[in-house]
Scaffold this motif. Sequence first.
Motif, PDB file in Angstrom:
ATOM      1  N   ALA A  16       0.848  -1.199   0.000  1.00  0.00           N
ATOM      2  CA  ALA A  16       0.000   0.000   0.000  1.00  0.00           C
ATOM      3  C   ALA A  16       0.881   1.245   0.000  1.00  0.00           C
ATOM      4  O   ALA A  16       1.889   1.308   0.699  1.00  0.00           O
ATOM      5  N   GLY A  17       0.503   2.225  -0.820  1.00  0.00           N
ATOM      6  CA  GLY A  17       1.272   3.464  -0.924  1.00  0.00           C
ATOM      7  C   GLY A  17       2.246   3.477  -2.090  1.00  0.00           C
ATOM      8  O   GLY A  17       2.808   4.524  -2.413  1.00  0.00           O
ATOM      9  N   SER A  18       2.455   2.321  -2.733  1.00  0.00           N
ATOM     10  CA  SER A  18       3.370   2.259  -3.873  1.00  0.00           C
ATOM     11  C   SER A  18       2.841   3.076  -5.037  1.00  0.00           C
ATOM     12  O   SER A  18       1.633   3.266  -5.176  1.00  0.00           O
ATOM     13  N   ARG A  19       3.764   3.550  -5.885  1.00  0.00           N
ATOM     14  CA  ARG A  19       3.380   4.285  -7.095  1.00  0.00           C
ATOM     15  C   ARG A  19       3.356   3.321  -8.265  1.00  0.00           C
ATOM     16  O   ARG A  19       4.249   2.484  -8.407  1.00  0.00           O
ATOM     17  N   VAL A  20       2.331   3.467  -9.108  1.00  0.00           N
ATOM     18  CA  VAL A  20       2.201   2.622 -10.290  1.00  0.00           C
ATOM     19  C   VAL A  20       1.965   3.521 -11.493  1.00  0.00           C
ATOM     20  O   VAL A  20       1.105   4.400 -11.459  1.00  0.00           O
ATOM     21  N   THR A  21       2.739   3.306 -12.548  1.00  0.00           N
ATOM     22  CA  THR A  21       2.530   4.016 -13.804  1.00  0.00           C
ATOM     23  C   THR A  21       1.871   3.042 -14.770  1.00  0.00           C
ATOM     24  O   THR A  21       2.433   1.981 -15.070  1.00  0.00           O
ATOM     25  N   LEU A  22       0.677   3.400 -15.220  1.00  0.00           N
ATOM     26  CA  LEU A  22      -0.106   2.546 -16.116  1.00  0.00           C
ATOM     27  C   LEU A  22       0.357   2.722 -17.560  1.00  0.00           C
ATOM     28  O   LEU A  22       1.081   3.669 -17.875  1.00  0.00           O
ATOM     29  N   PRO A  23      -0.054   1.825 -18.465  1.00  0.00           N
ATOM     30  CA  PRO A  23       0.397   1.895 -19.861  1.00  0.00           C
ATOM     31  C   PRO A  23       0.097   3.221 -20.558  1.00  0.00           C
ATOM     32  O   PRO A  23       0.848   3.641 -21.434  1.00  0.00           O
ATOM     33  N   ASP A  24      -0.965   3.916 -20.153  1.00  0.00           N
ATOM     34  CA  ASP A  24      -1.292   5.198 -20.784  1.00  0.00           C
ATOM     35  C   ASP A  24      -0.522   6.374 -20.182  1.00  0.00           C
ATOM     36  O   ASP A  24      -0.743   7.520 -20.541  1.00  0.00           O
ATOM     37  N   GLY A  25       0.382   6.085 -19.231  1.00  0.00           N
ATOM     38  CA  GLY A  25       1.195   7.124 -18.606  1.00  0.00           C
ATOM     39  C   GLY A  25       0.605   7.679 -17.324  1.00  0.00           C
ATOM     40  O   GLY A  25       1.251   8.465 -16.635  1.00  0.00           O
ATOM     41  N   THR A  26      -0.611   7.276 -16.991  1.00  0.00           N
ATOM     42  CA  THR A  26      -1.267   7.726 -15.763  1.00  0.00           C
ATOM     43  C   THR A  26      -0.550   7.157 -14.550  1.00  0.00           C
ATOM     44  O   THR A  26      -0.189   5.985 -14.523  1.00  0.00           O
ATOM     45  N   SER A  27      -0.352   7.984 -13.533  1.00  0.00           N
ATOM     46  CA  SER A  27       0.268   7.539 -12.291  1.00  0.00           C
ATOM     47  C   SER A  27      -0.829   7.319 -11.253  1.00  0.00           C
ATOM     48  O   SER A  27      -1.772   8.102 -11.161  1.00  0.00           O
ATOM     49  N   SER A  28      -0.716   6.243 -10.494  1.00  0.00           N
ATOM     50  CA  SER A  28      -1.716   5.898  -9.502  1.00  0.00           C
ATOM     51  C   SER A  28      -1.027   5.400  -8.243  1.00  0.00           C
ATOM     52  O   SER A  28       0.177   5.160  -8.235  1.00  0.00           O
ATOM     53  N   THR A  29      -1.805   5.232  -7.177  1.00  0.00           N
ATOM     54  CA  THR A  29      -1.273   4.775  -5.895  1.00  0.00           C
ATOM     55  C   THR A  29      -1.970   3.485  -5.480  1.00  0.00           C
ATOM     56  O   THR A  29      -3.186   3.353  -5.652  1.00  0.00           O
ATOM     57  N   VAL A  30      -1.209   2.564  -4.914  1.00  0.00           N
ATOM     58  CA  VAL A  30      -1.768   1.292  -4.456  1.00  0.00           C
ATOM     59  C   VAL A  30      -2.589   1.521  -3.191  1.00  0.00           C
ATOM     60  O   VAL A  30      -2.093   2.093  -2.217  1.00  0.00           O
ATOM     61  N   ILE A  31      -3.839   1.073  -3.214  1.00  0.00           N
ATOM     62  CA  ILE A  31      -4.691   1.104  -2.024  1.00  0.00           C
ATOM     63  C   ILE A  31      -4.388  -0.121  -1.179  1.00  0.00           C
ATOM     64  O   ILE A  31      -4.158  -0.038   0.020  1.00  0.00           O
ATOM     65  N   THR A  32      -4.393  -1.278  -1.813  1.00  0.00           N
ATOM     66  CA  THR A  32      -4.080  -2.538  -1.145  1.00  0.00           C
ATOM     67  C   THR A  32      -3.672  -3.567  -2.190  1.00  0.00           C
ATOM     68  O   THR A  32      -4.033  -3.440  -3.364  1.00  0.00           O
ATOM     69  N   ALA A  33      -2.921  -4.554  -1.772  1.00  0.00           N
ATOM     70  CA  ALA A  33      -2.531  -5.657  -2.652  1.00  0.00           C
ATOM     71  C   ALA A  33      -2.807  -6.960  -1.915  1.00  0.00           C
ATOM     72  O   ALA A  33      -2.462  -7.095  -0.737  1.00  0.00           O
ATOM     73  N   LYS A  34      -3.447  -7.885  -2.618  1.00  0.00           N
ATOM     74  CA  LYS A  34      -3.832  -9.157  -1.993  1.00  0.00           C
ATOM     75  C   LYS A  34      -3.259 -10.320  -2.781  1.00  0.00           C
ATOM     76  O   LYS A  34      -3.421 -10.393  -3.991  1.00  0.00           O
ATOM     77  N   ARG A  35      -2.588 -11.223  -2.068  1.00  0.00           N
ATOM     78  CA  ARG A  35      -2.089 -12.456  -2.683  1.00  0.00           C
ATOM     79  C   ARG A  35      -3.242 -13.422  -2.863  1.00  0.00           C
ATOM     80  O   ARG A  35      -3.961 -13.711  -1.925  1.00  0.00           O
ATOM     81  N   ARG A  36      -3.393 -13.925  -4.064  1.00  0.00           N
ATOM     82  CA  ARG A  36      -4.413 -14.928  -4.376  1.00  0.00           C
ATOM     83  C   ARG A  36      -3.679 -16.193  -4.801  1.00  0.00           C
ATOM     84  O   ARG A  36      -3.541 -16.493  -5.969  1.00  0.00           O
ATOM     85  N   ASP A  37      -3.160 -16.916  -3.801  1.00  0.00           N
ATOM     86  CA  ASP A  37      -2.349 -18.100  -4.046  1.00  0.00           C
ATOM     87  C   ASP A  37      -3.224 -19.341  -3.926  1.00  0.00           C
ATOM     88  O   ASP A  37      -3.703 -19.683  -2.846  1.00  0.00           O
TER      89      ASP A  37
END
Length: 108
Positions: A72-93
């Motif tokens: 959570a809090g990580s920065r993500v740059t999407l393919p269209d160049g948009t920058s976003s922030t991680v709300i949460t990440a869940k492992r689906r193992d």
Amino acid sequence: MAGIPRFLLAQAGSDVVIEAYEGSGAYGDIYGDPVTVRAVVDASRRLVRDDAGTEVVSETTLYAPLSTVAPAGSRVTLPDGTSSTVITAKRRDGGRLPVPSHVEVVLT
């Protein structure tokens, strides 16, 4: 353990850049080195809960390989160049089950 099928990543996947949140310092937030990850990008709005349990609106969800690190809090740059922030990440193992194991990364 089965991951996201290669054909799905090849046809529907896109490259995203993740800078993992590492904490806060004297001069602001600290992020790790940018890492390019092939992921399926689902650009649909939905109501989710963050790690603290607060309801927030997510604009995009990524389905990435199980090895993806995006706290959570990580920065993500999407393919269209948009920058976003991680709300949460869940492992689906799925373990030994024949299901696609992955990390679901929910973005603002």
